[in-house]
Design a protein around this motif. Structure first.
Motif, PDB file in Angstrom:
ATOM      1  N   ILE A 256       0.652  -1.390   0.115  1.00 50.57           N
ATOM      2  CA  ILE A 256       0.134   0.078  -0.078  1.00 50.57           C
ATOM      3  C   ILE A 256       0.976   1.390   0.019  1.00 50.57           C
ATOM      4  CG2 ILE A 256      -1.457   1.415   1.493  1.00 50.57           C
ATOM      5  CD1 ILE A 256      -2.668  -1.496   2.316  1.00 50.57           C
ATOM      6  N   VAL A 257       1.895   1.269   0.691  1.00 54.13           N
ATOM      7  CA  VAL A 257       2.629   2.270   1.099  1.00 54.13           C
ATOM      8  C   VAL A 257       3.501   2.849  -0.347  1.00 54.13           C
ATOM      9  CG1 VAL A 257       4.724   3.191   2.033  1.00 54.13           C
ATOM     10  CG2 VAL A 257       3.015   2.272   3.412  1.00 54.13           C
ATOM     11  N   MET A 258       3.943   1.664  -0.836  1.00 55.91           N
ATOM     12  CA  MET A 258       4.735   2.028  -2.218  1.00 55.91           C
ATOM     13  C   MET A 258       3.710   2.447  -3.348  1.00 55.91           C
ATOM     14  SD  MET A 258       7.659  -0.894  -2.001  1.00 55.91           S
ATOM     15  CE  MET A 258       8.629  -0.273  -3.158  1.00 55.91           C
ATOM     16  N   ALA A 259       2.521   1.813  -3.384  1.00 53.61           N
ATOM     17  CA  ALA A 259       1.649   2.383  -4.396  1.00 53.61           C
ATOM     18  C   ALA A 259       1.078   3.659  -4.466  1.00 53.61           C
ATOM     19  CB  ALA A 259       0.208   1.396  -4.156  1.00 53.61           C
ATOM     20  N   VAL A 260       1.156   4.489  -3.018  1.00 58.96           N
ATOM     21  CA  VAL A 260       0.643   5.796  -3.134  1.00 58.96           C
ATOM     22  C   VAL A 260       1.761   6.772  -2.996  1.00 58.96           C
ATOM     23  CG1 VAL A 260      -1.665   4.661  -2.194  1.00 58.96           C
ATOM     24  CG2 VAL A 260       0.182   5.689  -0.425  1.00 58.96           C
ATOM     25  N   CYS A 261       2.808   6.410  -2.844  1.00 60.02           N
ATOM     26  CA  CYS A 261       4.135   7.248  -2.811  1.00 60.02           C
ATOM     27  C   CYS A 261       4.833   7.665  -3.803  1.00 60.02           C
ATOM     28  CB  CYS A 261       5.068   6.908  -1.515  1.00 60.02           C
ATOM     29  SG  CYS A 261       4.486   6.586  -0.071  1.00 60.02           S
ATOM     30  N   GLN A 262       5.228   8.735  -3.942  1.00 58.97           N
ATOM     31  CA  GLN A 262       6.089   9.190  -4.983  1.00 58.97           C
ATOM     32  C   GLN A 262       7.630   8.618  -4.902  1.00 58.97           C
ATOM     33  OE1 GLN A 262       6.900  13.267  -5.232  1.00 58.97           O
ATOM     34  NE2 GLN A 262       7.134  13.310  -7.337  1.00 58.97           N
ATOM     35  N   SER A 263       8.165   8.658  -3.918  1.00 65.72           N
ATOM     36  CA  SER A 263       9.253   7.847  -3.747  1.00 65.72           C
ATOM     37  C   SER A 263       9.339   6.994  -2.297  1.00 65.72           C
ATOM     38  CB  SER A 263      10.412   8.796  -3.462  1.00 65.72           C
ATOM     39  OG  SER A 263      10.408   9.648  -2.503  1.00 65.72           O
ATOM     40  N   PHE A 264      10.331   5.913  -2.251  1.00 69.90           N
ATOM     41  CA  PHE A 264      10.376   5.180  -1.280  1.00 69.90           C
ATOM     42  C   PHE A 264      11.928   4.817  -0.946  1.00 69.90           C
ATOM     43  CE2 PHE A 264      10.922   1.015   0.727  1.00 69.90           C
ATOM     44  CZ  PHE A 264      10.022   0.965   1.685  1.00 69.90           C
ATOM     45  N   ALA A 265      12.359   4.971   0.120  1.00 75.40           N
ATOM     46  CA  ALA A 265      13.781   4.673   0.290  1.00 75.40           C
ATOM     47  C   ALA A 265      13.966   4.125   1.945  1.00 75.40           C
ATOM     48  CB  ALA A 265      14.559   5.953   0.312  1.00 75.40           C
ATOM     49  N   VAL A 266      15.016   3.229   1.795  1.00 75.42           N
ATOM     50  CA  VAL A 266      15.234   2.489   3.116  1.00 75.42           C
ATOM     51  C   VAL A 266      16.867   3.054   3.355  1.00 75.42           C
ATOM     52  CG1 VAL A 266      15.396   0.358   4.399  1.00 75.42           C
ATOM     53  CG2 VAL A 266      13.683   0.794   2.846  1.00 75.42           C
ATOM     54  N   HIS A 267      17.065   3.354   4.471  1.00 76.55           N
ATOM     55  CA  HIS A 267      18.543   3.557   4.928  1.00 76.55           C
ATOM     56  C   HIS A 267      18.949   2.995   6.361  1.00 76.55           C
ATOM     57  CE1 HIS A 267      18.700   7.017   2.233  1.00 76.55           C
ATOM     58  NE2 HIS A 267      17.275   7.348   2.632  1.00 76.55           N
ATOM     59  N   ARG A 268      20.056   2.134   6.014  1.00 72.97           N
ATOM     60  CA  ARG A 268      20.430   1.337   7.488  1.00 72.97           C
ATOM     61  C   ARG A 268      20.966   2.692   8.306  1.00 72.97           C
ATOM     62  NH1 ARG A 268      20.907  -4.189   7.451  1.00 72.97           N
ATOM     63  NH2 ARG A 268      20.677  -5.042   5.294  1.00 72.97           N
ATOM     64  N   GLU A 269      20.953   2.251   9.807  1.00 69.25           N
ATOM     65  CA  GLU A 269      21.416   3.473  10.575  1.00 69.25           C
ATOM     66  C   GLU A 269      22.279   2.463  11.274  1.00 69.25           C
ATOM     67  OE1 GLU A 269      20.648   6.666  10.891  1.00 69.25           O
ATOM     68  OE2 GLU A 269      19.296   6.671   9.151  1.00 69.25           O
ATOM     69  N   PRO A 270      23.323   3.238  12.229  1.00 72.76           N
ATOM     70  CA  PRO A 270      24.141   2.485  13.169  1.00 72.76           C
ATOM     71  C   PRO A 270      23.284   1.694  13.980  1.00 72.76           C
ATOM     72  CG  PRO A 270      24.803   4.806  13.016  1.00 72.76           C
ATOM     73  CD  PRO A 270      23.479   4.601  12.317  1.00 72.76           C
ATOM     74  N   VAL A 271      22.104   2.056  14.463  1.00 72.77           N
ATOM     75  CA  VAL A 271      21.251   1.229  15.181  1.00 72.77           C
ATOM     76  C   VAL A 271      19.909   1.173  14.201  1.00 72.77           C
ATOM     77  CG1 VAL A 271      19.910   0.987  17.312  1.00 72.77           C
ATOM     78  CG2 VAL A 271      22.149   1.764  17.475  1.00 72.77           C
ATOM     79  N   GLY A 272      19.459   0.217  13.676  1.00 69.60           N
ATOM     80  CA  GLY A 272      18.271   0.139  13.080  1.00 69.60           C
ATOM     81  C   GLY A 272      18.230   0.536  11.707  1.00 69.60           C
ATOM     82  N   LYS A 273      16.980   1.062  11.427  1.00 65.28           N
ATOM     83  CA  LYS A 273      16.819   1.649   9.936  1.00 65.28           C
ATOM     84  C   LYS A 273      15.972   2.634  10.021  1.00 65.28           C
ATOM     85  CE  LYS A 273      13.297  -1.773   8.924  1.00 65.28           C
ATOM     86  NZ  LYS A 273      12.997  -2.309  10.458  1.00 65.28           N
ATOM     87  N   ARG A 274      15.983   3.294   8.665  1.00 67.80           N
ATOM     88  CA  ARG A 274      15.179   4.694   8.532  1.00 67.80           C
ATOM     89  C   ARG A 274      14.619   4.571   7.339  1.00 67.80           C
ATOM     90  NH1 ARG A 274      17.247   9.316   6.216  1.00 67.80           N
ATOM     91  NH2 ARG A 274      19.227   8.512   6.756  1.00 67.80           N
ATOM     92  N   ILE A 275      12.953   4.680   7.287  1.00 69.72           N
ATOM     93  CA  ILE A 275      12.372   4.473   6.084  1.00 69.72           C
ATOM     94  C   ILE A 275      11.797   5.851   5.657  1.00 69.72           C
ATOM     95  CG2 ILE A 275      10.450   3.163   4.834  1.00 69.72           C
ATOM     96  CD1 ILE A 275      10.898   1.110   6.696  1.00 69.72           C
ATOM     97  N   THR A 276      11.939   6.338   4.616  1.00 70.30           N
ATOM     98  CA  THR A 276      11.424   7.563   3.980  1.00 70.30           C
ATOM     99  C   THR A 276      10.674   7.583   2.796  1.00 70.30           C
ATOM    100  OG1 THR A 276      13.188   8.524   5.027  1.00 70.30           O
ATOM    101  CG2 THR A 276      12.096  10.046   3.487  1.00 70.30           C
ATOM    102  N   VAL A 277       9.630   8.259   2.862  1.00 69.39           N
ATOM    103  CA  VAL A 277       8.807   8.088   1.759  1.00 69.39           C
ATOM    104  C   VAL A 277       8.132   9.423   1.295  1.00 69.39           C
ATOM    105  CG1 VAL A 277       7.677   5.690   2.018  1.00 69.39           C
ATOM    106  CG2 VAL A 277       6.532   7.805   2.701  1.00 69.39           C
TER     107      VAL A 277
END
Length: 158
Positions: free
Chosen positions: A119-140
């Motif tokens: 759903i998220v990928m279908a409605v967003c203009q862009s989608f990115a995942v970034h690994r962090e020193p702890v965890g991850k960050r998803i930006t749309v």
């Protein structure tokens, strides 16, 4: 020029980032995340003069709900939601402590649930995942104003 100091058809001038963020620790806070998104977009429109379509208002709340739900469901500890206005779009970022990257499941018409990322990928203009020193960050990114002849997600059609 209008009262916001711009020529007709131009975006308002902003000399500082427009953003909101909050940490969430429980599944009951998903409704609060949607409320934060609605309040943020209401302020973007009413206080800062940016157009926010009804579609964008609904899509941002849906995306926030899905992303925070996934972070709370699959990652230990809190998650952090940040909303930021960038060039006529809202950037939704969710950080969580899990190092596992999201993946879309294979199409299965009989599957109940687990469609959030689709759903998220279908409605967003862009989608990115970034690994962090702890965890991850998803930006749309979600466009704030509708493109009358374009894709509902605001992507360029070829």
């Amino acid at each position: 020029m209008d009262s916001a100091g711009r020529d007709e058809g131009q975006q308002p001038l902003v000399d500082h980032p427009i953003s909101a963020s909050a940490a969430f620790e429980g599944s009951e806070e998903i409704a609060h995340a949607r409320d934060l998104a609605r309040s943020f977009l209401t302020d973007v429109q009413a206080v800062h003069g940016f157009p926010v379509s009804a579609r964008a208002m609904g899509m941002v709340q849906l995306v926030v709900s899905e992303m925070v739900t996934n972070a709370r469901k699959y990652a230990p500890g809190p998650c952090l939601l940040t909303l930021e206005l960038r060039e006529g779009a809202v950037e939704v970022t969710v950080w969580d402590s899990s190092t596992t990257l999201p993946s879309i499941l294979a199409t299965d018409p009989g599957r109940v649930g687990q469609h959030g990322l689709e759903i998220v990928m279908a409605v967003c203009q862009s989608f990115a995942v970034h690994r962090e020193p702890v965890g991850k960050r998803i930006t749309v990114t979600i466009e704030l104003a509708d493109d009358p002849g374009g894709d509902p997600a605001g992507r360029q059609l070829s």
